[in-house]
Design a protein around this motif. Sequence first.
Motif, PDB file in Angstrom:
ATOM      1  N   LEU A   6      30.914  33.081  -5.311  1.00  0.00           N
ATOM      2  CA  LEU A   6      31.901  32.902  -4.243  1.00  0.00           C
ATOM      3  C   LEU A   6      31.871  34.039  -3.228  1.00  0.00           C
ATOM      4  CD1 LEU A   6      35.056  31.561  -6.154  1.00  0.00           C
ATOM      5  CD2 LEU A   6      33.574  30.320  -4.578  1.00  0.00           C
ATOM      6  N   TYR A   7      31.647  35.267  -3.689  1.00  0.00           N
ATOM      7  CA  TYR A   7      31.682  36.372  -2.728  1.00  0.00           C
ATOM      8  C   TYR A   7      30.500  36.312  -1.764  1.00  0.00           C
ATOM      9  CZ  TYR A   7      28.078  39.106  -5.199  1.00  0.00           C
ATOM     10  OH  TYR A   7      26.910  39.554  -5.759  1.00  0.00           O
ATOM     11  N   ALA A 210      41.986  43.256  -9.165  1.00  0.00           N
ATOM     12  CA  ALA A 210      40.949  43.607  -8.186  1.00  0.00           C
ATOM     13  C   ALA A 210      41.117  45.018  -7.655  1.00  0.00           C
ATOM     14  CB  ALA A 210      40.974  42.617  -7.029  1.00  0.00           C
ATOM     15  N   ASP A 211      42.337  45.552  -7.641  1.00  0.00           N
ATOM     16  CA  ASP A 211      42.602  46.934  -7.233  1.00  0.00           C
ATOM     17  C   ASP A 211      42.066  47.223  -5.833  1.00  0.00           C
ATOM     18  OD1 ASP A 211      43.590  49.500  -7.514  1.00  0.00           O
ATOM     19  OD2 ASP A 211      41.766  50.270  -8.451  1.00  0.00           O
ATOM     20  N   ALA A 217      37.872  40.633  -6.401  1.00  0.00           N
ATOM     21  CA  ALA A 217      38.804  39.501  -6.506  1.00  0.00           C
ATOM     22  C   ALA A 217      38.047  38.176  -6.512  1.00  0.00           C
ATOM     23  CB  ALA A 217      39.794  39.549  -5.335  1.00  0.00           C
ATOM     24  N   LEU A 218      37.045  38.042  -5.643  1.00  0.00           N
ATOM     25  CA  LEU A 218      36.289  36.789  -5.602  1.00  0.00           C
ATOM     26  C   LEU A 218      35.460  36.606  -6.867  1.00  0.00           C
ATOM     27  CD1 LEU A 218      35.131  36.729  -1.869  1.00  0.00           C
ATOM     28  CD2 LEU A 218      37.085  35.603  -2.920  1.00  0.00           C
ATOM     29  N   SER A 219      34.947  37.681  -7.417  1.00  0.00           N
ATOM     30  CA  SER A 219      34.191  37.578  -8.669  1.00  0.00           C
ATOM     31  C   SER A 219      35.093  37.136  -9.813  1.00  0.00           C
ATOM     32  CB  SER A 219      33.530  38.920  -9.000  1.00  0.00           C
ATOM     33  OG  SER A 219      32.596  39.286  -8.015  1.00  0.00           O
ATOM     34  N   LEU A 225      37.572  30.311 -12.566  1.00  0.00           N
ATOM     35  CA  LEU A 225      37.307  28.896 -12.312  1.00  0.00           C
ATOM     36  C   LEU A 225      36.271  28.351 -13.286  1.00  0.00           C
ATOM     37  CD1 LEU A 225      37.259  28.801  -8.405  1.00  0.00           C
ATOM     38  CD2 LEU A 225      39.065  28.020  -9.939  1.00  0.00           C
ATOM     39  N   ALA A 226      35.289  29.180 -13.621  1.00  0.00           N
ATOM     40  CA  ALA A 226      34.295  28.738 -14.597  1.00  0.00           C
ATOM     41  C   ALA A 226      34.905  28.578 -15.981  1.00  0.00           C
ATOM     42  CB  ALA A 226      33.144  29.733 -14.638  1.00  0.00           C
TER      43      ALA A 226
END
Length: 566
Positions: A6-7, A210-211, A217-219, A225-226
């Motif tokens: 996604l990223y 995600a800090d 965050a995208l990872s 989702l997986a």
Amino acid sequence: MSYQALYRVWRPQRFADLVGQEHVTQTLMNALREGHLSHAYLFNGPRGTGKTTAAKLMAKAVNCTHGPAPEPCNECDACRRITEGAIMDVVEIDAASNRGVDEIRELRDKVKYAPTEVRYKVYIIDEVHMLTTEAFNALLKTLEEPPAHVIFILATTEPHKLPPTIISRCQRFSFRRFSFEQIVNRLKVICESVQIAFDEPALYAIARAADGGMRDALSLLDQALAFGGDRLDERVVLAVTGAVSRDILFQLLQEIAGQNIAAALKVVDECIMGGLEPEKMMQDLTHTCRDLLLFKTAPQLTEIQGSIIGGPGSQLAEKLSVSQLSDMLDQLIHYQQQMKWVAHPKILLEMAIIRLSQPQAAPNGVSSNEIGDLWGRVRHLEQTIENLCQSPPVSQVTTSPAEPETTPMAKGARKRPASGKPTTIRGDWLHQLSAERLEEVKRAWPEVLHRIKEEKITVHAWLIDGEPVGATQDKVIVAFKSKIHRDTTEKEANKTLIQQVLGQVLRRPATLQTLMFAEWNEIRAKTGSDSSAGGNSRARPESREDDVVNKAIELFGKDLVEISKG
């Protein structure tokens, strides 16, 4: 087509899409618009904040067919091929694996050749702080004066490791962490675009983990989702990140606030048996206390509203005060630092829970009830003192007719019992003054001062202000100019030392009697010649004649001296 993370799919393709870094994108867009391009740029900041993305956007903007332009069109052949990484003139170098001087020399040799496909050669050196000192030195001259067709873009997460000579040759841009709201909003856009049902607490959990890094965050979103399939909820995110559920943390804090140690330890044990790490649990507990504290002090924050408002979070916030939360946060931060060095982190976590569950004891084991009682007594005393200050009692001092207070100096003498009163001086030993004894004391006085200085130099400093003005068989009268010198000499320890030295030098016991020169002169003036029999050199003329006679007798002997009064 193979799956992309996604990223990578959602990497911004325009400067306007790079939210959260407007201070960087606006400057670069203005420079592109005006044609004020630098030969070298330095992008530094935390991981996942858009440094490499901004570098690629810059490469596309300067090489766009319709540019250089503030925004790449993303439609021309140059923009598309740079996006795909198929342009040989846009070179990405990983400095972590190409950190030696030989690689930089090779780069320096290739720089002089003109680009073959686009307008500018762009060298993007990622993690540039990994270069060796020799490699930096080899890069210096080329970085300062590259050919007109070359642009260097350096990216690093640790700019403090770069030599100042490198930093001074670049335009530096500092990338910031993304805010909590920016990450949550970006995640919402992505989930809505891919038509994934989500719960907002799940997005909050991802943003917290995600800090400040958008790529992180995208990872995490990709991984959740997986794992969870078509729906994203908080349970899935907690399972992926290894974090503790907020409900469990609220329950644990509820038991701690209620001082229920057994129940709190049971919650901790269940979490650890379920696979949670003590370090992660300590970290999540710290963040939860922090959120509760911010909710009590700044409830309007979006981050806090999403995680605290409603349910057990609000109830717990009402139960705990700001001071309690601050104390708990201090202890948790302390234990979190200690957890890095212990061999059994679970034991440290349990100890922290036990201490948090115990009532805060005051120093020396004083209970809160005793403290409250003491505060009440202090307030009562303060009120009593205030009342006395408002209406002070009037003290009536009666003066005996036998001891009239003739002068203010006499009043001052009464207030100092150790200094001797003028009436006592006249009554007790004034008539016993001896000129011979005074001369003996004066001759011995330098030796007295010398010995006292050897014994205690501070006493010598006070006594040196005094001068012997009279003496009897067992007393030495010393007059002072300064009141503070006289008062300090009268202190018991100092006076004892002086009398001891006087006895050693004079070879007989001697008592020290002190007074002020003003008092001594007043006594002499009132008593006339009798009081000056043992006076000093400031006495009347007759006393000076007696001194001459005594000195002559001492030098030549009594039989050889004949006294004649004309």
